[in-house]
Design an enzyme around this catalytic site. Structure first.
Site, PDB file in Angstrom:
ATOM      1  N   ASP A  37     -70.108  62.772  97.422  1.00  0.00           N
ATOM      2  CA  ASP A  37     -70.160  64.153  97.954  1.00  0.00           C
ATOM      3  C   ASP A  37     -71.396  64.813  97.379  1.00  0.00           C
ATOM      4  O   ASP A  37     -72.149  64.180  96.618  1.00  0.00           O
ATOM      5  CB  ASP A  37     -68.876  64.926  97.556  1.00  0.00           C
ATOM      6  CG  ASP A  37     -68.535  66.039  98.542  1.00  0.00           C
ATOM      7  OD1 ASP A  37     -69.386  66.912  98.753  1.00  0.00           O
ATOM      8  OD2 ASP A  37     -67.434  66.036  99.101  1.00  0.00           O
ATOM      9  N   ASP A  63     -75.990  62.654  99.293  1.00  0.00           N
ATOM     10  CA  ASP A  63     -76.181  63.469 100.498  1.00  0.00           C
ATOM     11  C   ASP A  63     -76.303  62.504 101.670  1.00  0.00           C
ATOM     12  O   ASP A  63     -77.229  61.674 101.710  1.00  0.00           O
ATOM     13  CB  ASP A  63     -77.462  64.302 100.337  1.00  0.00           C
ATOM     14  CG  ASP A  63     -77.742  65.195 101.534  1.00  0.00           C
ATOM     15  OD1 ASP A  63     -77.266  64.876 102.657  1.00  0.00           O
ATOM     16  OD2 ASP A  63     -78.445  66.200 101.368  1.00  0.00           O
ATOM     17  N   VAL A  64     -75.390  62.603 102.640  1.00  0.00           N
ATOM     18  CA  VAL A  64     -75.332  61.597 103.719  1.00  0.00           C
ATOM     19  C   VAL A  64     -76.526  61.656 104.670  1.00  0.00           C
ATOM     20  O   VAL A  64     -76.690  60.762 105.499  1.00  0.00           O
ATOM     21  CB  VAL A  64     -74.015  61.697 104.533  1.00  0.00           C
ATOM     22  CG1 VAL A  64     -72.813  61.392 103.655  1.00  0.00           C
ATOM     23  CG2 VAL A  64     -73.884  63.046 105.225  1.00  0.00           C
ATOM     24  N   ASN A  90     -66.743  60.443 106.424  1.00  0.00           N
ATOM     25  CA  ASN A  90     -65.931  61.662 106.526  1.00  0.00           C
ATOM     26  C   ASN A  90     -66.735  62.947 106.375  1.00  0.00           C
ATOM     27  O   ASN A  90     -66.367  63.973 106.957  1.00  0.00           O
ATOM     28  CB  ASN A  90     -64.846  61.604 105.437  1.00  0.00           C
ATOM     29  CG  ASN A  90     -64.147  62.929 105.256  1.00  0.00           C
ATOM     30  OD1 ASN A  90     -63.281  63.293 106.047  1.00  0.00           O
ATOM     31  ND2 ASN A  90     -64.530  63.686 104.232  1.00  0.00           N
ATOM     32  N   TYR A 160     -71.166  71.546 117.358  1.00  0.00           N
ATOM     33  CA  TYR A 160     -70.119  70.671 116.794  1.00  0.00           C
ATOM     34  C   TYR A 160     -69.635  69.688 117.867  1.00  0.00           C
ATOM     35  O   TYR A 160     -69.462  68.511 117.588  1.00  0.00           O
ATOM     36  CB  TYR A 160     -68.969  71.547 116.277  1.00  0.00           C
ATOM     37  CG  TYR A 160     -67.945  70.813 115.424  1.00  0.00           C
ATOM     38  CD1 TYR A 160     -68.274  70.344 114.148  1.00  0.00           C
ATOM     39  CD2 TYR A 160     -66.643  70.620 115.872  1.00  0.00           C
ATOM     40  CE1 TYR A 160     -67.331  69.689 113.364  1.00  0.00           C
ATOM     41  CE2 TYR A 160     -65.695  69.975 115.093  1.00  0.00           C
ATOM     42  CZ  TYR A 160     -66.046  69.511 113.836  1.00  0.00           C
ATOM     43  OH  TYR A 160     -65.102  68.870 113.058  1.00  0.00           O
ATOM     44  N   LYS A 164     -69.689  65.646 117.374  1.00  0.00           N
ATOM     45  CA  LYS A 164     -68.460  64.841 117.345  1.00  0.00           C
ATOM     46  C   LYS A 164     -68.335  63.958 118.586  1.00  0.00           C
ATOM     47  O   LYS A 164     -67.712  62.887 118.533  1.00  0.00           O
ATOM     48  CB  LYS A 164     -67.240  65.744 117.159  1.00  0.00           C
ATOM     49  CG  LYS A 164     -67.216  66.435 115.791  1.00  0.00           C
ATOM     50  CD  LYS A 164     -67.267  65.437 114.632  1.00  0.00           C
ATOM     51  CE  LYS A 164     -67.139  66.089 113.271  1.00  0.00           C
ATOM     52  NZ  LYS A 164     -67.168  65.114 112.161  1.00  0.00           N
ATOM     53  N   ILE A 193     -56.845  71.016 110.728  1.00  0.00           N
ATOM     54  CA  ILE A 193     -56.217  70.511 109.500  1.00  0.00           C
ATOM     55  C   ILE A 193     -56.403  71.558 108.404  1.00  0.00           C
ATOM     56  O   ILE A 193     -57.445  72.219 108.326  1.00  0.00           O
ATOM     57  CB  ILE A 193     -56.883  69.170 109.076  1.00  0.00           C
ATOM     58  CG1 ILE A 193     -56.868  68.151 110.242  1.00  0.00           C
ATOM     59  CG2 ILE A 193     -56.200  68.600 107.832  1.00  0.00           C
ATOM     60  CD1 ILE A 193     -55.505  67.725 110.738  1.00  0.00           C
ATOM     61  N   THR A 195     -57.650  72.610 105.571  1.00  0.00           N
ATOM     62  CA  THR A 195     -58.680  72.359 104.556  1.00  0.00           C
ATOM     63  C   THR A 195     -59.604  73.577 104.553  1.00  0.00           C
ATOM     64  O   THR A 195     -59.429  74.501 105.361  1.00  0.00           O
ATOM     65  CB  THR A 195     -59.543  71.124 104.910  1.00  0.00           C
ATOM     66  OG1 THR A 195     -60.284  71.425 106.090  1.00  0.00           O
ATOM     67  CG2 THR A 195     -58.697  69.874 105.117  1.00  0.00           C
TER      68      THR A 195
HETATM   69  P1  NAP Z   1     -64.269  70.010 104.101  1.00  0.00           P
HETATM   70  O1  NAP Z   1     -63.043  70.449 103.394  1.00  0.00           O
HETATM   71  O2  NAP Z   1     -65.335  71.020 104.376  1.00  0.00           O
HETATM   72  O3  NAP Z   1     -64.891  68.756 103.320  1.00  0.00           O
HETATM   73  C1  NAP Z   1     -66.064  68.142 103.779  1.00  0.00           C
HETATM   74  C2  NAP Z   1     -66.849  67.679 102.581  1.00  0.00           C
HETATM   75  O4  NAP Z   1     -68.099  67.111 103.023  1.00  0.00           O
HETATM   76  C3  NAP Z   1     -67.199  68.846 101.636  1.00  0.00           C
HETATM   77  O5  NAP Z   1     -66.972  68.495 100.294  1.00  0.00           O
HETATM   78  C4  NAP Z   1     -68.658  69.066 101.963  1.00  0.00           C
HETATM   79  O6  NAP Z   1     -69.404  69.708 100.941  1.00  0.00           O
HETATM   80  C5  NAP Z   1     -69.120  67.632 102.181  1.00  0.00           C
HETATM   81  N1  NAP Z   1     -70.456  67.577 102.750  1.00  0.00           N
HETATM   82  C6  NAP Z   1     -71.065  68.480 103.568  1.00  0.00           C
HETATM   83  N2  NAP Z   1     -72.323  68.117 103.801  1.00  0.00           N
HETATM   84  C7  NAP Z   1     -72.536  66.952 103.144  1.00  0.00           C
HETATM   85  C8  NAP Z   1     -73.643  66.093 102.991  1.00  0.00           C
HETATM   86  N3  NAP Z   1     -74.826  66.365 103.575  1.00  0.00           N
HETATM   87  N4  NAP Z   1     -73.508  64.968 102.244  1.00  0.00           N
HETATM   88  C9  NAP Z   1     -72.325  64.705 101.628  1.00  0.00           C
HETATM   89  N5  NAP Z   1     -71.242  65.490 101.720  1.00  0.00           N
HETATM   90  C10 NAP Z   1     -71.344  66.610 102.458  1.00  0.00           C
HETATM   91  O7  NAP Z   1     -63.909  69.365 105.512  1.00  0.00           O
HETATM   92  P2  NAP Z   1     -62.598  68.563 106.018  1.00  0.00           P
HETATM   93  O8  NAP Z   1     -61.766  69.522 106.755  1.00  0.00           O
HETATM   94  O9  NAP Z   1     -62.013  67.754 104.928  1.00  0.00           O
HETATM   95  O10 NAP Z   1     -63.298  67.629 107.109  1.00  0.00           O
HETATM   96  C11 NAP Z   1     -63.616  66.257 106.896  1.00  0.00           C
HETATM   97  C12 NAP Z   1     -64.079  65.646 108.205  1.00  0.00           C
HETATM   98  O11 NAP Z   1     -63.056  65.818 109.195  1.00  0.00           O
HETATM   99  C13 NAP Z   1     -65.353  66.293 108.783  1.00  0.00           C
HETATM  100  O12 NAP Z   1     -66.178  65.299 109.366  1.00  0.00           O
HETATM  101  C14 NAP Z   1     -64.800  67.224 109.855  1.00  0.00           C
HETATM  102  O13 NAP Z   1     -65.747  67.497 110.866  1.00  0.00           O
HETATM  103  C15 NAP Z   1     -63.601  66.433 110.354  1.00  0.00           C
HETATM  104  N6  NAP Z   1     -62.577  67.282 110.985  1.00  0.00           N
HETATM  105  C16 NAP Z   1     -61.980  68.294 110.293  1.00  0.00           C
HETATM  106  C17 NAP Z   1     -61.030  69.096 110.946  1.00  0.00           C
HETATM  107  C18 NAP Z   1     -60.329  70.250 110.257  1.00  0.00           C
HETATM  108  O14 NAP Z   1     -59.678  71.062 110.930  1.00  0.00           O
HETATM  109  N7  NAP Z   1     -60.375  70.373 108.944  1.00  0.00           N
HETATM  110  C19 NAP Z   1     -60.727  68.860 112.286  1.00  0.00           C
HETATM  111  C20 NAP Z   1     -61.365  67.827 112.962  1.00  0.00           C
HETATM  112  C21 NAP Z   1     -62.290  67.031 112.297  1.00  0.00           C
HETATM  113  P3  NAP Z   1     -69.913  71.272 101.159  1.00  0.00           P
HETATM  114  O15 NAP Z   1     -68.789  72.155 100.845  1.00  0.00           O
HETATM  115  O16 NAP Z   1     -71.063  71.416 100.214  1.00  0.00           O
HETATM  116  O17 NAP Z   1     -70.338  71.428 102.600  1.00  0.00           O
END
Ligand code: NAP
Length: 265
Positions: A37, A63-64, A90, A160, A164, A193, A195
């Site tokens: 992360d 950083d991805v 992820n 977005y 996606k 979700i 989060t």
């Molecule tokens: P989250 O709580 O925001 O966690 C995502 C993590 O990725 C955060 O720790 C974030 O750090 C990190 N990140 C961001 N940019 C990055 C980079 N350049 N390199 C490495 N890490 C980085 O999100 P989540 O809800 O767990 O979502 C995880 C995945 O599921 C994502 O791909 C999201 O699009 C997908 N998803 C989520 C939902 C939902 O409702 N939660 C729904 C559909 C799909 P920062 O805080 O610094 O950005």
């Protein structure tokens, strides 16, 4: 329950949310897990929590969007745990606002993390996963986080949607390309979700004012999920563990929708 004893997994964006739940679920199934992360304190705390559950885990800043950082992450995983079998792409970001207020820089930043990150991950990890994919009945596995927004349009989320949708179809191309190397590639499509990102969906919609204040937006979004509530990170993680396991040995290039029925309408 899936048995991943002896497997090694790399999960990006794993300091919190779906990534952390996935690292925990893979670890509980027996895998050793490299959590990466850009949130170092959260990442280190996450590893300490997993180690407290007797899960073999390490944290690495990664950083991805950075190809050299990907090479370092794959090499560090092989060095720490002796190989790589499962990659979970992820890490991702979200924002919602009208197209007219979105700059091209904001659009490109989203593609850099959500799309370039997945491409670089598959490109860099596949040769490492291939090295010992023949060892497992189900081969090696890559799971890419898409979204319901990769299946259907969402107003105020065009960048977005673009990212996606790209993850969904890139997954299918990679599944075809990597099948001869015994690597399966699948995408996962969550609904909303609980989060930090899930909360951001609500906050951004409330800021634009399309559904009222934050409480009304939450109520409206919940009604989109026929099951009657948002999902939990573990709901998504359980699907990812299945797709990573030998139980999914004949499943590649497909989409696992984890959305409480949202897209069944
Ligand atoms: P989250 O709580 O925001 O966690 C995502 C993590 O990725 C955060 O720790 C974030 O750090 C990190 N990140 C961001 N940019 C990055 C980079 N350049 N390199 C490495 N890490 C980085 O999100 P989540 O809800 O767990 O979502 C995880 C995945 O599921 C994502 O791909 C999201 O699009 C997908 N998803 C989520 C939902 C939902 O409702 N939660 C729904 C559909 C799909 P920062 O805080 O610094 O950005």
């Amino acid at each position: 329950m899936s048995n991943l004893k002896g497997r090694v997994a790399l999960v990006t964006g794993a300091a919190r949310g779906i990534g952390l739940a996935t690292a925990r679920a893979l670890g509980r199934a027996g895998a050793s897990v490299m959590l990466t992360d850009i949130l170092d304190t959260d990442g280190q705390n996450a590893v300490a929590a997993l180690e407290g559950e007797d899960i073999k885990a390490r944290y690495l800043r990664h950083d991805v969007t950075d190809e050299a950082a990907w090479q370092n992450a794959v090499a560090a995983t092989e060095k720490a745990f002796g190989g790589l079998d499962i990659l979970v792409n992820n890490a991702g970001i979200f924002f919602a606002k009208p197209m007219g207020e979105t700059t091209i820089e904001e659009f490109r930043r989203m593609q850099a993390i959500n799309v370039d990150g997945v491409f670089l991950g598959m490109k860099t990890a596949a040769p490492a996963i291939a090295k010992r994919a023949g060892k497992w009945q189900g081969g090696g596995a890559i799971v890419n986080l898409s979204s319901v927004a990769g299946l259907a349009g969402a107003a105020l989320a065009v960048p977005y949607n673009a990212s996606k949708g790209a993850v969904r179809i890139m997954t299918k191309g990679a599944a075809l390309e990597l099948a001869p190397q015994k690597i399966r590639v699948n995408s996962v499509h969550p609904g909303v979700i609980e989060t930090k990102m899930g909360q951001q969906v609500i906050d951004d919609m409330a800021a634009v004012g399309v559904m009222g204040g934050a409480n009304e937006v939450r109520e409206n979004l919940v009604t989109l999920h026929p099951i009657g509530h948002f999902g939990l990170p573990a709901d998504v993680a359980n699907g990812i563990v299945f797709l990573s396991s030998d139980e999914a040995a004949f499943i590649t290039g497909t989409e696992l929708v984890v959305d409480g029925g949202m897209t069944a309408r």
